[in-house]
Design a protein around this motif. Structure first.
Motif, PDB file in Angstrom:
ATOM      1  N   ARG A 195       0.809  -1.227   0.000  1.00  0.00           N
ATOM      2  CA  ARG A 195       0.000   0.000   0.000  1.00  0.00           C
ATOM      3  C   ARG A 195       0.843   1.279   0.000  1.00  0.00           C
ATOM      4  N   ILE A 204      -7.583   5.224   9.483  1.00  0.00           N
ATOM      5  CA  ILE A 204      -7.681   3.770   9.324  1.00  0.00           C
ATOM      6  C   ILE A 204      -6.270   3.228   9.179  1.00  0.00           C
ATOM      7  N   LYS A 228      -3.942   0.307   8.095  1.00  0.00           N
ATOM      8  CA  LYS A 228      -4.074  -0.828   7.163  1.00  0.00           C
ATOM      9  C   LYS A 228      -2.729  -1.531   7.047  1.00  0.00           C
ATOM     10  N   TYR A 231      -7.492  -7.495   1.940  1.00  0.00           N
ATOM     11  CA  TYR A 231      -8.575  -7.437   0.958  1.00  0.00           C
ATOM     12  C   TYR A 231      -9.895  -7.507   1.697  1.00  0.00           C
ATOM     13  N   ASP A 232     -10.944  -6.956   1.070  1.00  0.00           N
ATOM     14  CA  ASP A 232     -12.272  -6.914   1.688  1.00  0.00           C
ATOM     15  C   ASP A 232     -12.222  -6.427   3.141  1.00  0.00           C
ATOM     16  N   GLY A 233     -11.407  -5.426   3.381  1.00  0.00           N
ATOM     17  CA  GLY A 233     -11.332  -4.820   4.707  1.00  0.00           C
ATOM     18  C   GLY A 233     -10.510  -5.612   5.714  1.00  0.00           C
ATOM     19  N   GLN A 237      -7.511  -4.219   8.643  1.00  0.00           N
ATOM     20  CA  GLN A 237      -7.752  -2.780   8.832  1.00  0.00           C
ATOM     21  C   GLN A 237      -8.333  -2.496  10.216  1.00  0.00           C
ATOM     22  N   GLU A 265      -4.092   5.909   7.301  1.00  0.00           N
ATOM     23  CA  GLU A 265      -4.736   6.800   6.334  1.00  0.00           C
ATOM     24  C   GLU A 265      -5.747   7.664   7.046  1.00  0.00           C
ATOM     25  N   LYS A 266      -5.859   8.900   6.656  1.00  0.00           N
ATOM     26  CA  LYS A 266      -6.924   9.737   7.200  1.00  0.00           C
ATOM     27  C   LYS A 266      -8.265   9.181   6.738  1.00  0.00           C
ATOM     28  N   ILE A 292     -11.757   9.725   5.519  1.00  0.00           N
ATOM     29  CA  ILE A 292     -12.457  10.875   4.951  1.00  0.00           C
ATOM     30  C   ILE A 292     -13.961  10.610   4.922  1.00  0.00           C
ATOM     31  N   GLU A 345     -18.177   6.369  -3.746  1.00  0.00           N
ATOM     32  CA  GLU A 345     -17.035   5.612  -4.236  1.00  0.00           C
ATOM     33  C   GLU A 345     -17.336   5.201  -5.667  1.00  0.00           C
ATOM     34  N   HIS A 366     -20.139   0.086  -0.389  1.00  0.00           N
ATOM     35  CA  HIS A 366     -19.532  -0.952   0.446  1.00  0.00           C
ATOM     36  C   HIS A 366     -20.319  -1.095   1.742  1.00  0.00           C
ATOM     37  N   GLN A 386     -16.941  -2.695   4.787  1.00  0.00           N
ATOM     38  CA  GLN A 386     -15.723  -2.652   3.960  1.00  0.00           C
ATOM     39  C   GLN A 386     -15.680  -3.681   2.835  1.00  0.00           C
ATOM     40  N   ASN A 408      -8.200   5.475  -4.265  1.00  0.00           N
ATOM     41  CA  ASN A 408      -8.100   4.604  -3.084  1.00  0.00           C
ATOM     42  C   ASN A 408      -7.049   3.552  -3.349  1.00  0.00           C
ATOM     43  N   GLU A 409      -7.287   2.699  -4.336  1.00  0.00           N
ATOM     44  CA  GLU A 409      -6.274   1.692  -4.654  1.00  0.00           C
ATOM     45  C   GLU A 409      -6.431   1.197  -6.081  1.00  0.00           C
TER      46      GLU A 409
HETATM   47  P1  ADP Z   1      -9.395  -3.484   0.619  1.00  0.00           P
HETATM   48  O1  ADP Z   1      -7.998  -3.553   0.090  1.00  0.00           O
HETATM   49  O2  ADP Z   1      -9.667  -4.455   1.711  1.00  0.00           O
HETATM   50  O3  ADP Z   1     -10.428  -3.427  -0.478  1.00  0.00           O
HETATM   51  P2  ADP Z   1      -9.769  -0.623   0.949  1.00  0.00           P
HETATM   52  O4  ADP Z   1      -8.595   0.189   1.326  1.00  0.00           O
HETATM   53  O5  ADP Z   1     -10.260  -0.527  -0.445  1.00  0.00           O
HETATM   54  O6  ADP Z   1      -9.448  -2.115   1.377  1.00  0.00           O
HETATM   55  O7  ADP Z   1     -10.955  -0.299   1.963  1.00  0.00           O
HETATM   56  C1  ADP Z   1     -12.212  -0.931   1.889  1.00  0.00           C
HETATM   57  C2  ADP Z   1     -13.327   0.095   2.048  1.00  0.00           C
HETATM   58  O8  ADP Z   1     -13.205   0.770   3.327  1.00  0.00           O
HETATM   59  C3  ADP Z   1     -13.282   1.221   1.026  1.00  0.00           C
HETATM   60  O9  ADP Z   1     -13.874   0.842  -0.198  1.00  0.00           O
HETATM   61  C4  ADP Z   1     -14.055   2.321   1.787  1.00  0.00           C
HETATM   62  O10 ADP Z   1     -15.453   2.069   1.758  1.00  0.00           O
HETATM   63  C5  ADP Z   1     -13.561   2.148   3.219  1.00  0.00           C
HETATM   64  N1  ADP Z   1     -12.348   3.001   3.431  1.00  0.00           N
HETATM   65  C6  ADP Z   1     -11.072   2.603   3.274  1.00  0.00           C
HETATM   66  N2  ADP Z   1     -10.196   3.608   3.499  1.00  0.00           N
HETATM   67  C7  ADP Z   1     -10.927   4.692   3.791  1.00  0.00           C
HETATM   68  C8  ADP Z   1     -10.611   6.070   4.141  1.00  0.00           C
HETATM   69  N3  ADP Z   1      -9.346   6.499   4.207  1.00  0.00           N
HETATM   70  N4  ADP Z   1     -11.634   6.924   4.411  1.00  0.00           N
HETATM   71  C9  ADP Z   1     -12.917   6.475   4.349  1.00  0.00           C
HETATM   72  N5  ADP Z   1     -13.293   5.214   4.046  1.00  0.00           N
HETATM   73  C10 ADP Z   1     -12.328   4.308   3.754  1.00  0.00           C
END
Ligand code: ADP
Ligand code: MG
Length: 347
Positions: free
Chosen positions: A103, A139, A141, A147-149, A152, A173-174, A176, A181, A204, A207, A258-259
């Protein structure tokens, strides 16, 4: 047209199944390589090799049986992909995984191109949790294998760090306030040109992706920026195949990456039914160097993921003409496990 008649796919989940189906339609044979004996994709592939991703002998045997190799999940050891690359082409290029599997490297790469991510800090040891107040609530991470939260943790105050074993590497990560999305699916071909699907709006729950829909309800400026950013990322990576860029849109309409997923993506399942060409077929066309086809959206659509035991509510259900149910044929319905999906077209 193509000199690639046998496609090797590493990973045997539902994405693998859907890639096999797309390949079959194009007359391309598939071999799935997966470490799970119960891998659902073996139901759709021409053959199946069950072995660990670090089993050098099996990996070399696999590479010798195929013309080109791709993968359906990104967390394959880069060394494994590089070994295969000595024998057969691997798309997307394994070095891309080196960046995206981590990440912090991923965010650094994105920011260096002048594309925004949310603010973050590397938390590689206890010392790094000093001076992070401006990132709270945040958050935490794990840098790899999430994956799938999974991996975290919400951090509301410094006290929350006490519960967490900071032995592995994390980023903070902050958090937000999300207005929306979205995701962009694109396929970059071997001549360096890309096709881009329309932005997909994602919701989502816990997550995990719950629903995806097209068209997304966003303004043109944001839609164009998300497409342009995605093409820029793909070009810079020298990407070959289908990839997904997940974006956040905050309350001020700011767009953040995001990613990146270096593979076909759950949010793109609706392309199977709502487009002339699915993200899976585009991927196979690209990695096998077949003719490029421009995607055309033929219908509005909503895709709902079916998680855990909810699958049993669908198995014997009757569906309407505009409903398309996909059962991933997984042996066990564990909580939070993606078991199937339902795409509904709005014709
Ligand atoms: P994964 O790799 O498990 O898919 P993500 O980083 O995409 O993880 O996070 C999963 C979900 O969590 C995101 O799609 C979003 O809904 C929420 N999320 C993740 N990071 C943030 C953030 N910095 N601020 C707000 N919501 C977040
Ligand atoms: Mg994600």
């Amino acid at each position: 047209m193509s000199n690639h008649n046998v496609l090797g796919i590493i990973g045997g989940g539902q994405l693998g199944s859907m890639l096999c189906q797309a390949a079959k339609k194009l007359g391309i044979k598939t071999i799935i390589y997966c470490n799970d004996q119960n891998s659902p994709a073996q139901n759709y592939s021409d053959s199946f090799i069950c072995a660990e991703y670090t089993d050098e002998k099996k990996i070399i045997g696999f590479a010798n049986q195929v013309d080109v190799v791709t993968f359906e999940f990104e967390n394959i050891p880069v060394q494994t992909l590089k070994k295969i690359q000595l024998i057969k082409p691997v798309y997307p290029e394994p070095n891309i995984n080196f960046i995206i599997q981590h990440r912090s490297r991923e965010k650094n790469f994105i920011n260096q191109l002048g594309i925004k991510t949310v603010d973050y800090k590397n938390i590689f040891s206890n010392r790094d949790i000093e001076n992070v107040e401006e990132l709270l609530p945040g958050i935490l991470k794990t840098t790899t294998l999430g994956y799938d939260g999974k991996g975290q943790y919400i951090i509301s105050s410094l006290k929350d760090f006490e519960k967490i074993d900071l032995k592995s590497e994390f980023i903070l990560e902050k958090k937000i306030n999300l207005k929306k999305e979205i995701s962009i699916i694109l396929t970059r071909y071997q001549d360096g040109s890309s096709i881009v699907y329309e932005p997909i709006e994602n919701i989502h729950k816990d997550q995990i992706l719950d629903t995806s829909k097209i068209p997304s309800n966003i303004d043109d400026k944001t839609a164009n920026l998300s497409k342009d950013n995605s093409i820029k990322l793909a070009n810079e990576l020298g990407y070959i195949g289908t990839m997904c860029v997940e974006y956040f849109i905050d309350e001020n309409n700011q767009l953040f990456v995001n990613e990146i997923a270096p593979r076909v993506h759950n949010s793109g399942h609706l392309t199977i039914n709502a487009y002339n060409i699915s993200q899976f077929e585009s991927h196979v066309r690209s990695v096998c160097n077949l003719e490029k086809i421009e995607p055309i959206m033929e219908s509005d659509a909503v895709m709902k993921n079916i998680i855990g035991e909810d699958i049993y509510n669908y198995k014997n259900k009757e569906f309407k003409n505009n409903e398309y149910f996909f059962d991933y044929l997984k042996k066990e319905a564990k909580p939070k496990r993606k078991m199937g999906h339902l795409t509904t077209l709005k014709i």
